[in-house]
Structures are given as C-alpha cells and as structure tokens.
Scaffold this active site. Structure first.
Site, PDB file in Angstrom:
ATOM      1  N   CYS A  95       0.856  -1.184   0.000  1.00 45.25           N
ATOM      2  CA  CYS A  95       0.000   0.000   0.000  1.00 45.25           C
ATOM      3  C   CYS A  95       0.894   1.237   0.000  1.00 45.25           C
ATOM      4  O   CYS A  95       1.897   1.284   0.718  1.00 45.25           O
ATOM      5  CB  CYS A  95      -0.904   0.005   1.228  1.00 45.25           C
ATOM      6  SG  CYS A  95      -2.075   1.366   1.170  1.00 45.25           S
ATOM      7  N   ASP A 227      -6.599  10.315  -4.713  1.00 39.10           N
ATOM      8  CA  ASP A 227      -5.916   9.302  -3.904  1.00 39.10           C
ATOM      9  C   ASP A 227      -4.610   8.943  -4.622  1.00 39.10           C
ATOM     10  O   ASP A 227      -4.443   9.231  -5.811  1.00 39.10           O
ATOM     11  CB  ASP A 227      -6.824   8.064  -3.779  1.00 39.10           C
ATOM     12  CG  ASP A 227      -6.472   7.227  -2.557  1.00 39.10           C
ATOM     13  OD1 ASP A 227      -5.445   7.509  -1.906  1.00 39.10           O
ATOM     14  OD2 ASP A 227      -7.226   6.279  -2.263  1.00 39.10           O
ATOM     15  N   ASN A 228      -3.712   8.326  -3.880  1.00 40.23           N
ATOM     16  CA  ASN A 228      -2.481   7.799  -4.476  1.00 40.23           C
ATOM     17  C   ASN A 228      -1.662   8.852  -5.232  1.00 40.23           C
ATOM     18  O   ASN A 228      -1.261   8.659  -6.381  1.00 40.23           O
ATOM     19  CB  ASN A 228      -2.809   6.603  -5.375  1.00 40.23           C
ATOM     20  CG  ASN A 228      -3.344   5.448  -4.547  1.00 40.23           C
ATOM     21  OD1 ASN A 228      -2.792   5.114  -3.506  1.00 40.23           O
ATOM     22  ND2 ASN A 228      -4.440   4.863  -4.985  1.00 40.23           N
TER      23      ASN A 228
END
Ligand code: MTE
Length: 400
Positions: A95, A227-228
């Site tokens: 992650c 996100d990310n």
C-alpha cells in the site's frame, strides 16, 4: 458487522475501526511467516463495503474490455479460467500508505496510520492482461488502461488507470488474477477477479474488477485523482481542498513503488535482553524496490550515518525464477523463470556485537536498488502521507 464473513488471523491490527476493513499484521508476525503471506494475515485496504453481489456463482461474473480497442468484448470468469493460458507467480503488494504513521507523527496527513506492515506477498494465478488486450487490439492513440471495480463508494466506483505500455509488456506481469495462494480469491482481496500490478503501488491493483477501459487520457475517476498522489510538500490538508488543479495534475500521481525497507528485529518497543552468553544479535528485516528493480544492498548504521555496514540479502523470489521450464504450480504455468524484473520483497540480516548495540542509541537502515535509488535520510512529508521511505530507525532500549 458488514465484515462478518471475514475470518482472519486474530493478530491483525485494525487501522480504521470496524468498517471498512483496513488492517495490517504485527510486523514480526508478518516477517516470521516468511516469503509468502497466508491470506488470513495479508494486509487489507478497502475503501468501502465489499460488494454484496459476491454470493452469486462467481464463474458467471463478467467484466468488459472496452474503449479504444478494435474488438471490445465481455468475459466471464469461467472463460478467463477455461479459455486462456494461466500464469502463477509471487507478487508483493504494497500500500502506498505503508509507514504513514511516521508522517502522521510529524504532521497529520489525510490518511490513517499504517505501520511498516502495509505489504504482503502471495502467489497470484490468472491471465496476463497483455493476452486479453492483444485480443481486443488497442487502436492508434490509445495510451492508458483504466480499471473499475464493483465497490460503490461515496464518490462512485473505485477506479484508476496505468499506462497501456505497461499492460502490453508481458515482462511487467500485469495480470487479471482469480486465485491467491492457490485458492479462489478471498472476498476482501477482490473475489472473483482483480488486477495485480507488480512493482506499482497497491492502489492501482483494482479489486472486484468490472471494467477494463482503454483510453487516450488517464482515468478521471475520483479515486484516481484524489488518492495515491504525492503532492508538493507545502500543500497542507486544510489548503488542499481548494486546489483542484494541483490534485488533477497527473505528474503527482504515483505508480512505481519507491525503494523502502524496515527492521523487524529488534522492534521499536522491544526490550533487548542482552544475554551476556550471546555475543551477537541478528538485526533483520525486509526491503523492496519499485518498478521491478532489484534491491542490491541494505546498509546498517549504529552511528546515525557516519559509518555503514552491509547486511546479507536473501531473495526467495529467485527460487521461483529458477524453477524448471514448464513447471506448474497450483495449476498455473510458472511464469517467472525467464524474467529479469523483481516482483517481490527480499530479506536482510546482519549480526551485530552486543557490546556495540549497548553503546549506540539507535539502528538505522537504508536499502538501495539496481538503479542506485536509495532511501533518503529525511522524510518527504506530503498531504496524503504516501511513499514514506526515509532511513528506518529503531531506538535501542536496554534492560537495566
Ligand atoms: N480496488 C477496489 N475495487 N477498491 C478498493 O478499495 N483498494 C486499493 C486496491 N484495490 C481498493 C482496490 C488499495 S489502496 C490497495 S493498497 C490494494 O487494493 C489492497 O489490496 P488488498 O486489500 O488485497 O491487500
């Protein structure tokens, strides 16, 4: 609870309350299990509910390959398993929030506090996405492949994209997977089918796959944009809400993992019982590179970086790469024997004189990959708290 179906190792540490399920193993439990992680100890990162359609016959589950292709088609899981050559290989999923807790301790980011166990390794079985895309024939001008899952979240279905050339290159190992460690995918890990992208952050490996869309532009899915990403460090949680153009700037999206490592023994709060009979303590942990790059050294310092010593590295993945031609595993073609890219974590260890440990305040480690990328001394804080990879530091406590 919504996650009542989950039978998981009771040692897992929940990071976000009961729902959705986000959890990591205690670092030593993960390390002690060795190269492959059992599915019940594998980390889980779910943005919301596991889709509730999963009790139907999973062989009838369909997903599409559409967009900028000559021949769009819909595939059932039955066809995916029955009509295509299968491949099996180990991949470490990480992650992008791994080690975020350290960032949150410096300044709260917009993410929950992963320790250093936001990663796990499994043997994945499925079909190389290059085989499926070759059949669909991307047309001129196509550059990205978007993936969309079946989990409906507050901002729509979870989705993201990666570059088409990654998907078309069999060397990269991007796979539509339906098995994990030889078993049907667990609900939390994307049953019945998910994407697996070795060497890239876990957030791109979409679970509960429904659509593969070939496009000219990167995904416009909310989760791809918000996100990310690693935004410039001066952007704070408060300011970031008013900066849509910064969020939408694709150059801040993260794909390849960065080089990273952690010490599993000793642990942060471990009381070293410095047994006078033993002369050495085995300091040990894991390391991984990104984008398929191999870890070439792990270094340990007891004096805050003035002097370093080399740790020994063990790459269990090599055993899979060296498997005999045509070897099969869990019914899938072993597909790593020809590959030079690295898909997995490795382990390192170093014996250190107890007397030296007694005289130092901490142990710091850093890894380096074959592209000579190494872990920085200082943290690069960013608003989502992602890709945290400074030297891993463990303070040494001594019993009186
Ligand atoms: N896919 C869907 N559909 N929904 C999700 O919430 N989370 C992503 C990715 N794929 C997610 C998803 C993130 S952020 C990670 S790190 C990985 O799944 C985690 O995979 P795992 O839960 O099987 O370990």
């Amino acid at each position: 609870t919504p996650d009542a179906h989950v039978e998981r190792d009771p040692r897992l540490i929940r990071l976000t309350g009961i729902h959705p399920l986000n959890c990591e193993a205690p670092l030593t439990a993960l390390y002690n299990q060795g190269f492959l992680t059992n599915e019940d100890l594998h980390f889980v990162r779910n943005h919301g509910h596991v889709p509730d359609c999963l009790d139907e016959d999973i062989l009838d589950w369909t997903f599409t390959i559409e967009g900028m292709v000559e021949r769009p088609f819909t595939l059932t899981v039955r066809d995916l398993i029955g009509k295509y050559e299968q491949a099996t290989y180990p991949v470490t999923l990480v992650c992008a929030g791994n080690r975020r807790k350290e960032q949150n301790m410096v300044r709260k980011s917009k993410g929950f506090s992963w320790g250093p166990a936001g990663l796990s390794t499994a043997l994945w079985t499925g079909v190389p996405i290059s085989d499926l895309l070759s059949q669909a024939k991307p047309i001129r001008g196509a550059r990205y492949v978007c993936f969309e899952g079946a989990d409906k979240l507050p901002n729509g279905y979870y989705g993201t994209s990666i570059k088409l050339n990654w998907c078309m290159s069999p060397d990269r190992g991007v796979m539509v997977a339906h098995k994990m460690n030889g078993c049907t995918l667990h609900k939390d890990h994307g049953k019945p089918v998910r994407i697996i992208i070795p060497g890239q952050i876990g957030g791109r490996s979409v679970k509960w796959l429904k659509r593969i869309i070939v496009t000219k532009e990167p995904s416009d899915n909310w989760y791809h944009i918000y996100d990310n990403r690693v935004l410039p460090t001066m952007i704070t949680p408060e300011a970031s809400a008013n900066l849509p153009d910064v969020w939408k700037d694709e150059k801040y999206a993260i794909y390849d993992l960065n080089v990273n490592s952690a010490t599993c023994y000793p642990q942060h709060d471990e009381m070293l019982s410095l047994d006078t009979h033993a002369k050495t303590y085995k300091v040990r942990g894991y390391a991984y590179g990104g984008g398929g790059r191999r870890i070439t050294r792990v270094e340990v310092t007891l004096d805050k970086g003035r002097t370093w010593r080399l740790a020994n590295i063990d790459y269990p993945e090599d055993a899979y790469r060296n498997a005999p031609d045509g070897d099969t595993l869990y019914g899938g073609r072993m597909d790593v024997w020809w590959r030079e890219t690295c898909f997995c974590w490795c382990f390192w260890e170093l014996d250190i004189q107890i007397s030296e440990l007694e005289n130092s305040a901490d142990i710091c480690i850093r890894a380096m990959d074959e592209g000579l990328m190494t872990q920085p001394r200082d943290m690069y804080w960013s608003v989502l708290g992602m890709m945290n990879n400074p030297w891993f530091r463990v303070a040494i406590h001594k019993e009186d």
